[in-house]
Design a protein around this motif. Sequence first.
Motif, PDB file in Angstrom:
ATOM      1  N   GLU A 197     -33.550 -14.223  42.294  1.00 60.17           N
ATOM      2  CA  GLU A 197     -33.828 -15.011  41.115  1.00 60.17           C
ATOM      3  C   GLU A 197     -32.563 -15.162  40.063  1.00 60.17           C
ATOM      4  O   GLU A 197     -32.489 -15.864  39.345  1.00 60.17           O
ATOM      5  CB  GLU A 197     -35.030 -14.277  40.246  1.00 60.17           C
ATOM      6  CG  GLU A 197     -35.437 -15.248  39.103  1.00 60.17           C
ATOM      7  CD  GLU A 197     -36.646 -14.631  38.517  1.00 60.17           C
ATOM      8  OE1 GLU A 197     -36.727 -14.357  37.278  1.00 60.17           O
ATOM      9  OE2 GLU A 197     -37.605 -14.472  39.154  1.00 60.17           O
ATOM     10  N   ASP A 198     -31.917 -13.938  39.872  1.00 56.62           N
ATOM     11  CA  ASP A 198     -30.610 -13.848  38.746  1.00 56.62           C
ATOM     12  C   ASP A 198     -29.383 -14.649  39.127  1.00 56.62           C
ATOM     13  O   ASP A 198     -28.671 -15.016  38.537  1.00 56.62           O
ATOM     14  CB  ASP A 198     -30.380 -12.240  38.370  1.00 56.62           C
ATOM     15  CG  ASP A 198     -31.506 -11.858  37.555  1.00 56.62           C
ATOM     16  OD1 ASP A 198     -32.328 -12.430  37.078  1.00 56.62           O
ATOM     17  OD2 ASP A 198     -31.081 -10.673  37.311  1.00 56.62           O
ATOM     18  N   TYR A 199     -29.151 -14.444  40.656  1.00 55.97           N
ATOM     19  CA  TYR A 199     -27.936 -14.816  41.251  1.00 55.97           C
ATOM     20  C   TYR A 199     -27.964 -16.108  42.102  1.00 55.97           C
ATOM     21  O   TYR A 199     -26.896 -16.569  42.390  1.00 55.97           O
ATOM     22  CB  TYR A 199     -27.220 -13.720  41.685  1.00 55.97           C
ATOM     23  CG  TYR A 199     -26.901 -12.764  40.563  1.00 55.97           C
ATOM     24  CD1 TYR A 199     -25.833 -12.877  39.576  1.00 55.97           C
ATOM     25  CD2 TYR A 199     -27.636 -11.481  40.477  1.00 55.97           C
ATOM     26  CE1 TYR A 199     -25.545 -12.082  38.508  1.00 55.97           C
ATOM     27  CE2 TYR A 199     -27.483 -10.391  39.476  1.00 55.97           C
ATOM     28  CZ  TYR A 199     -26.477 -10.687  38.832  1.00 55.97           C
ATOM     29  OH  TYR A 199     -26.288  -9.756  37.569  1.00 55.97           O
ATOM     30  N   PHE A 200     -28.941 -16.284  42.842  1.00 50.97           N
ATOM     31  CA  PHE A 200     -29.124 -17.289  43.859  1.00 50.97           C
ATOM     32  C   PHE A 200     -29.932 -18.625  43.525  1.00 50.97           C
ATOM     33  O   PHE A 200     -30.873 -18.301  42.489  1.00 50.97           O
ATOM     34  CB  PHE A 200     -29.277 -16.765  45.218  1.00 50.97           C
ATOM     35  CG  PHE A 200     -28.558 -15.567  45.585  1.00 50.97           C
ATOM     36  CD1 PHE A 200     -27.317 -16.002  46.494  1.00 50.97           C
ATOM     37  CD2 PHE A 200     -28.584 -14.224  45.112  1.00 50.97           C
ATOM     38  CE1 PHE A 200     -26.421 -14.984  47.048  1.00 50.97           C
ATOM     39  CE2 PHE A 200     -27.546 -13.353  45.650  1.00 50.97           C
ATOM     40  CZ  PHE A 200     -26.498 -13.722  46.486  1.00 50.97           C
ATOM     41  N   TYR A 201     -29.859 -19.573  44.133  1.00 53.33           N
ATOM     42  CA  TYR A 201     -30.708 -20.734  43.927  1.00 53.33           C
ATOM     43  C   TYR A 201     -30.864 -21.499  45.254  1.00 53.33           C
ATOM     44  O   TYR A 201     -30.213 -21.320  45.999  1.00 53.33           O
ATOM     45  CB  TYR A 201     -29.922 -21.598  42.777  1.00 53.33           C
ATOM     46  CG  TYR A 201     -28.750 -22.376  43.216  1.00 53.33           C
ATOM     47  CD1 TYR A 201     -28.720 -23.640  44.085  1.00 53.33           C
ATOM     48  CD2 TYR A 201     -27.668 -21.619  42.950  1.00 53.33           C
ATOM     49  CE1 TYR A 201     -27.524 -24.183  44.332  1.00 53.33           C
ATOM     50  CE2 TYR A 201     -26.266 -22.232  43.211  1.00 53.33           C
ATOM     51  CZ  TYR A 201     -26.297 -23.529  43.943  1.00 53.33           C
ATOM     52  OH  TYR A 201     -25.279 -24.132  44.424  1.00 53.33           O
ATOM     53  N   LEU A 202     -32.282 -21.695  45.413  1.00 53.74           N
ATOM     54  CA  LEU A 202     -32.823 -22.467  46.668  1.00 53.74           C
ATOM     55  C   LEU A 202     -32.362 -23.592  46.808  1.00 53.74           C
ATOM     56  O   LEU A 202     -32.460 -24.530  45.875  1.00 53.74           O
ATOM     57  CB  LEU A 202     -34.221 -21.913  46.742  1.00 53.74           C
ATOM     58  CG  LEU A 202     -34.837 -22.468  48.020  1.00 53.74           C
ATOM     59  CD1 LEU A 202     -34.289 -21.629  49.082  1.00 53.74           C
ATOM     60  CD2 LEU A 202     -36.450 -22.076  47.992  1.00 53.74           C
ATOM     61  N   THR A 203     -31.921 -24.054  47.812  1.00 53.70           N
ATOM     62  CA  THR A 203     -31.544 -25.510  48.170  1.00 53.70           C
ATOM     63  C   THR A 203     -32.390 -25.696  49.377  1.00 53.70           C
ATOM     64  O   THR A 203     -32.968 -24.982  50.254  1.00 53.70           O
ATOM     65  CB  THR A 203     -30.028 -25.629  48.284  1.00 53.70           C
ATOM     66  OG1 THR A 203     -29.415 -25.049  49.458  1.00 53.70           O
ATOM     67  CG2 THR A 203     -29.385 -25.419  47.185  1.00 53.70           C
ATOM     68  N   GLU A 204     -32.166 -27.089  49.967  1.00 53.03           N
ATOM     69  CA  GLU A 204     -32.604 -27.370  51.221  1.00 53.03           C
ATOM     70  C   GLU A 204     -32.110 -26.487  52.458  1.00 53.03           C
ATOM     71  O   GLU A 204     -32.977 -26.390  53.572  1.00 53.03           O
ATOM     72  CB  GLU A 204     -32.562 -28.771  51.617  1.00 53.03           C
ATOM     73  CG  GLU A 204     -33.347 -29.717  50.708  1.00 53.03           C
ATOM     74  CD  GLU A 204     -33.214 -31.070  50.953  1.00 53.03           C
ATOM     75  OE1 GLU A 204     -32.409 -31.494  51.961  1.00 53.03           O
ATOM     76  OE2 GLU A 204     -33.686 -31.955  50.239  1.00 53.03           O
ATOM     77  N   SER A 205     -30.872 -26.320  52.279  1.00 55.97           N
ATOM     78  CA  SER A 205     -30.359 -25.399  53.407  1.00 55.97           C
ATOM     79  C   SER A 205     -30.292 -23.860  53.263  1.00 55.97           C
ATOM     80  O   SER A 205     -30.122 -23.204  54.076  1.00 55.97           O
ATOM     81  CB  SER A 205     -28.771 -26.103  53.480  1.00 55.97           C
ATOM     82  OG  SER A 205     -28.033 -25.648  52.089  1.00 55.97           O
ATOM     83  N   GLY A 206     -30.867 -23.224  52.232  1.00 57.84           N
ATOM     84  CA  GLY A 206     -30.985 -22.093  51.835  1.00 57.84           C
ATOM     85  C   GLY A 206     -30.657 -21.444  50.579  1.00 57.84           C
ATOM     86  O   GLY A 206     -30.523 -22.573  49.755  1.00 57.84           O
TER      87      GLY A 206
END
Length: 95
Positions: free
Chosen positions: A67-76
Amino acid sequence: MNYYQFHIGDYRSDTSHLSLLEHGVYRSLLDTYYLNEGHLTADNAKLMRTHNARTEAEKEAWRNVLEDYFYLTESGYKHDGCEKVLEKTYAKSEK
């Protein structure tokens, strides 16, 4: 990618709020990102399993770091800092 620079000061200033367990999760996810040279899978169960998140505390740390460092996209799951490092590495390789 088997190597990446690690800037201790930048890391510490960006992660001073993390618990010791969260630091381990974050570094493990970063290593996987660089080894794969790209995004992390969007399959949360697989991602937790491949990063050994077993206990509730480990799963909570894993969720907090994502939640703090990554963001969800269609590819992951993507990470802006990792993407910049990879782009720079590819540009250098092309030269």
